[in-house]
Scaffold this motif. Sequence first.
Motif, PDB file in Angstrom:
ATOM      1  N   ALA A  75      34.616  35.577  56.840  1.00 15.02           N
ATOM      2  CA  ALA A  75      36.033  35.700  56.439  1.00 15.02           C
ATOM      3  C   ALA A  75      36.169  36.582  55.206  1.00 15.02           C
ATOM      4  O   ALA A  75      37.121  37.363  55.086  1.00 15.02           O
ATOM      5  CB  ALA A  75      36.617  34.312  56.181  1.00 15.02           C
ATOM      6  N   ARG A  76      35.225  36.464  54.279  1.00 16.92           N
ATOM      7  CA  ARG A  76      35.275  37.329  53.079  1.00 16.92           C
ATOM      8  C   ARG A  76      35.117  38.789  53.469  1.00 16.92           C
ATOM      9  O   ARG A  76      35.793  39.670  52.941  1.00 16.92           O
ATOM     10  CB  ARG A  76      34.169  36.932  52.086  1.00 16.92           C
ATOM     11  N   GLY A  77      34.210  39.047  54.425  1.00 16.37           N
ATOM     12  CA  GLY A  77      34.021  40.422  54.886  1.00 16.37           C
ATOM     13  C   GLY A  77      35.288  40.979  55.509  1.00 16.37           C
ATOM     14  O   GLY A  77      35.665  42.138  55.276  1.00 16.37           O
ATOM     15  N   VAL A  78      35.960  40.155  56.295  1.00 13.84           N
ATOM     16  CA  VAL A  78      37.219  40.588  56.919  1.00 13.84           C
ATOM     17  C   VAL A  78      38.255  40.870  55.836  1.00 13.84           C
ATOM     18  O   VAL A  78      38.920  41.916  55.828  1.00 13.84           O
ATOM     19  CB  VAL A  78      37.739  39.523  57.910  1.00 13.84           C
ATOM     20  N   ALA A  79      38.379  39.919  54.886  1.00 10.09           N
ATOM     21  CA  ALA A  79      39.403  40.056  53.832  1.00 10.09           C
ATOM     22  C   ALA A  79      39.145  41.309  52.989  1.00 10.09           C
ATOM     23  O   ALA A  79      40.088  41.969  52.541  1.00 10.09           O
ATOM     24  CB  ALA A  79      39.415  38.809  52.950  1.00 10.09           C
ATOM     25  N   ALA A  80      37.877  41.632  52.789  1.00 12.92           N
ATOM     26  CA  ALA A  80      37.526  42.795  51.965  1.00 12.92           C
ATOM     27  C   ALA A  80      37.616  44.100  52.755  1.00 12.92           C
ATOM     28  O   ALA A  80      37.392  45.181  52.211  1.00 12.92           O
ATOM     29  CB  ALA A  80      36.118  42.624  51.404  1.00 12.92           C
ATOM     30  N   GLY A  81      37.921  43.999  54.039  1.00 15.39           N
ATOM     31  CA  GLY A  81      38.035  45.210  54.863  1.00 15.39           C
ATOM     32  C   GLY A  81      36.699  45.873  55.115  1.00 15.39           C
ATOM     33  O   GLY A  81      36.616  47.084  55.345  1.00 15.39           O
ATOM     34  N   GLU A  82      35.615  45.061  55.092  1.00 16.85           N
ATOM     35  CA  GLU A  82      34.270  45.643  55.246  1.00 16.85           C
ATOM     36  C   GLU A  82      33.921  45.997  56.686  1.00 16.85           C
ATOM     37  O   GLU A  82      32.997  46.765  56.922  1.00 16.85           O
ATOM     38  CB  GLU A  82      33.215  44.625  54.772  1.00 16.85           C
ATOM     39  N   PHE A  83      34.628  45.383  57.624  1.00 16.35           N
ATOM     40  CA  PHE A  83      34.212  45.517  59.025  1.00 16.35           C
ATOM     41  C   PHE A  83      35.120  46.501  59.767  1.00 16.35           C
ATOM     42  O   PHE A  83      36.319  46.262  59.907  1.00 16.35           O
ATOM     43  CB  PHE A  83      34.282  44.159  59.724  1.00 16.35           C
ATOM     44  N   PRO A  84      34.566  47.577  60.266  1.00 18.40           N
ATOM     45  CA  PRO A  84      35.417  48.529  61.003  1.00 18.40           C
ATOM     46  C   PRO A  84      35.949  47.951  62.313  1.00 18.40           C
ATOM     47  O   PRO A  84      36.953  48.427  62.828  1.00 18.40           O
ATOM     48  CB  PRO A  84      34.485  49.721  61.247  1.00 18.40           C
ATOM     49  N   LEU A  85      35.282  46.914  62.834  1.00 21.53           N
ATOM     50  CA  LEU A  85      35.780  46.247  64.042  1.00 21.53           C
ATOM     51  C   LEU A  85      35.252  44.820  64.029  1.00 21.53           C
ATOM     52  O   LEU A  85      34.084  44.592  63.721  1.00 21.53           O
ATOM     53  CB  LEU A  85      35.275  46.968  65.311  1.00 21.53           C
ATOM     54  N   HIS A  86      36.122  43.879  64.331  1.00 25.70           N
ATOM     55  CA  HIS A  86      35.642  42.498  64.462  1.00 25.70           C
ATOM     56  C   HIS A  86      36.442  41.797  65.544  1.00 25.70           C
ATOM     57  O   HIS A  86      37.550  42.200  65.886  1.00 25.70           O
ATOM     58  CB  HIS A  86      35.715  41.764  63.116  1.00 25.70           C
ATOM     59  N   TRP A  87      35.845  40.753  66.112  1.00 28.68           N
ATOM     60  CA  TRP A  87      36.486  40.019  67.201  1.00 28.68           C
ATOM     61  C   TRP A  87      35.911  38.616  67.282  1.00 28.68           C
ATOM     62  O   TRP A  87      34.899  38.314  66.635  1.00 28.68           O
ATOM     63  CB  TRP A  87      36.292  40.753  68.528  1.00 28.68           C
ATOM     64  N   GLN A  88      36.576  37.793  68.071  1.00 31.58           N
ATOM     65  CA  GLN A  88      36.103  36.434  68.273  1.00 31.58           C
ATOM     66  C   GLN A  88      35.952  36.176  69.752  1.00 31.58           C
ATOM     67  O   GLN A  88      36.773  36.632  70.555  1.00 31.58           O
ATOM     68  CB  GLN A  88      37.104  35.445  67.686  1.00 31.58           C
ATOM     69  N   ALA A  89      34.924  35.445  70.105  1.00 30.82           N
ATOM     70  CA  ALA A  89      34.708  35.061  71.503  1.00 30.82           C
ATOM     71  C   ALA A  89      33.636  33.981  71.516  1.00 30.82           C
ATOM     72  O   ALA A  89      32.818  33.905  70.590  1.00 30.82           O
ATOM     73  CB  ALA A  89      34.234  36.262  72.329  1.00 30.82           C
ATOM     74  N   ASN A  90      33.629  33.186  72.536  1.00 27.76           N
ATOM     75  CA  ASN A  90      32.565  32.185  72.719  1.00 27.76           C
ATOM     76  C   ASN A  90      32.408  31.273  71.496  1.00 27.76           C
ATOM     77  O   ASN A  90      31.312  30.802  71.205  1.00 27.76           O
ATOM     78  CB  ASN A  90      31.210  32.879  72.982  1.00 27.76           C
ATOM     79  N   GLY A  91      33.507  31.053  70.777  1.00 29.98           N
ATOM     80  CA  GLY A  91      33.426  30.195  69.599  1.00 29.98           C
ATOM     81  C   GLY A  91      32.722  30.844  68.419  1.00 29.98           C
ATOM     82  O   GLY A  91      32.364  30.175  67.448  1.00 29.98           O
ATOM     83  N   LEU A  92      32.513  32.135  68.475  1.00 25.55           N
ATOM     84  CA  LEU A  92      31.811  32.857  67.417  1.00 25.55           C
ATOM     85  C   LEU A  92      32.665  34.023  66.929  1.00 25.55           C
ATOM     86  O   LEU A  92      33.580  34.472  67.636  1.00 25.55           O
ATOM     87  CB  LEU A  92      30.478  33.417  67.948  1.00 25.55           C
ATOM     88  N   ALA A  93      32.338  34.510  65.729  1.00 26.88           N
ATOM     89  CA  ALA A  93      32.986  35.721  65.212  1.00 26.88           C
ATOM     90  C   ALA A  93      31.925  36.819  65.132  1.00 26.88           C
ATOM     91  O   ALA A  93      30.761  36.561  64.787  1.00 26.88           O
ATOM     92  CB  ALA A  93      33.582  35.455  63.841  1.00 26.88           C
ATOM     93  N   TYR A  94      32.334  38.018  65.492  1.00 20.21           N
ATOM     94  CA  TYR A  94      31.425  39.165  65.575  1.00 20.21           C
ATOM     95  C   TYR A  94      32.047  40.333  64.815  1.00 20.21           C
ATOM     96  O   TYR A  94      33.270  40.502  64.825  1.00 20.21           O
ATOM     97  CB  TYR A  94      31.253  39.641  67.021  1.00 20.21           C
ATOM     98  N   ALA A  95      31.208  41.171  64.221  1.00 18.51           N
ATOM     99  CA  ALA A  95      31.727  42.375  63.554  1.00 18.51           C
ATOM    100  C   ALA A  95      30.701  43.487  63.562  1.00 18.51           C
ATOM    101  O   ALA A  95      29.494  43.241  63.652  1.00 18.51           O
ATOM    102  CB  ALA A  95      32.119  42.048  62.111  1.00 18.51           C
ATOM    103  N   LEU A  96      31.216  44.697  63.450  1.00 16.89           N
ATOM    104  CA  LEU A  96      30.375  45.856  63.149  1.00 16.89           C
ATOM    105  C   LEU A  96      30.437  46.053  61.640  1.00 16.89           C
ATOM    106  O   LEU A  96      31.481  45.820  61.019  1.00 16.89           O
ATOM    107  CB  LEU A  96      30.893  47.108  63.870  1.00 16.89           C
ATOM    108  N   GLY A  97      29.343  46.492  61.058  1.00 20.14           N
ATOM    109  CA  GLY A  97      29.279  46.630  59.608  1.00 20.14           C
ATOM    110  C   GLY A  97      29.722  48.001  59.124  1.00 20.14           C
ATOM    111  O   GLY A  97      29.922  48.928  59.921  1.00 20.14           O
ATOM    112  N   PRO A  98      29.886  48.141  57.804  1.00 13.18           N
ATOM    113  CA  PRO A  98      30.369  49.400  57.223  1.00 13.18           C
ATOM    114  C   PRO A  98      29.459  50.585  57.518  1.00 13.18           C
ATOM    115  O   PRO A  98      29.910  51.730  57.524  1.00 13.18           O
ATOM    116  CB  PRO A  98      30.421  49.112  55.716  1.00 13.18           C
ATOM    117  N   GLU A  99      28.182  50.332  57.777  1.00 13.28           N
ATOM    118  CA  GLU A  99      27.266  51.441  58.066  1.00 13.28           C
ATOM    119  C   GLU A  99      27.648  52.145  59.369  1.00 13.28           C
ATOM    120  O   GLU A  99      27.340  53.333  59.567  1.00 13.28           O
ATOM    121  CB  GLU A  99      25.800  50.964  58.117  1.00 13.28           C
TER     122      GLU A  99
END
Length: 238
Positions: A109-133
């Motif tokens: 959630a902190r990563g999302v709030a900080a805008g660190e993830f260029p893409l994120h989503w939720q599925a299967n009861g989990l949260a997923y993201a791509l990183g700033p790299e």
Amino acid sequence: MRPNLARDGVATYDGDGDETGVAGVSGRTEADIDAGISPEAGAPAGAARLGPGTLVLVVGPSGAGKDTLIREACRRLAGRDDIRFARRRITRPVDATEDHVSLDAAAFARGVAAGEFPLHWQANGLAYALGPEVAADLAAGRMVVANGSRGAVAEARRRFAAVRIVMVTAPPELLAARIAARGREGAEDAARRLKREPALPVPPDATIVNDGVPEAGGARLADVLARLAENCQGRGPR
Ligand SMILES: Nc1ncnc2c1ncn2[C@@H]1O[C@H](COP(=O)(O)OP(=O)(O)OP(=O)(O)O)[C@@H](O)[C@H]1O
Ligand SMILES: O=P(O)(O)OC[C@H]1O[C@H](OP(=O)(O)O)[C@H](O)[C@@H]1O
């Protein structure tokens, strides 16, 4: 919308396009990739999208073998500085099935709030993201390959300048057997995964039916990625 699994491992899509909103839609083949047919037609125009490199999302049903083929393709394409493979952030403990960065829900959630993830989503009861790299590699003109959610394709097309979709699939009986044999999920979670069928907003650029040995599917994915990279020429690493 269900893929036909015949025809030399290249799937096409039947139907009237209801699920994609595109009438008479048919899957792009590798010949289309060679022809440079763009899936961006009709993509929403927006503020500056992340690029110019291409984001390749490898999507498909649970158990199809996305991670397996990505690993194999990564091995085959080692040494290609113009193609990178994303390491996802996931709210799942570290395990042997994927080399991801494990985050707890608060850190995610902190990563999302900080805008660190260029893409994120939720599925299967989990949260997923791509990183700033990922954004950095795309900015440098590289192609980045990531295991993605079918449900996140529309958002990816809004956020990124160039998105290509590779569908990995397999017959339903193989999906169920593979998820069970992998043993990562319990029976209920596995059943829920098998029922998931989020529609793609666009047909995939290529479809790989992973019903042979992993090496064959991995070689095919490596081929598809190499062709997609060729069609992104002019955007090489800088
Ligand atoms: N061609 C194949 N032949 C036999 N087993 C395979 C093949 N491809 C993948 N598997 C096995 O099937 C299981 C599921 O594969 P994998 O985890 O790569 O699928 P996935 O599409 O990433 O699934 P999920 O979305 O659930 O993570 C793994 O245990 C993997 O070793
Ligand atoms: O069903 P859809 O939305 O396509 O995919 C849902 C999610 O499940 C898979 O991840 P994993 O198996 O948990 O690593 C996919 O990679 C995606 O992140």
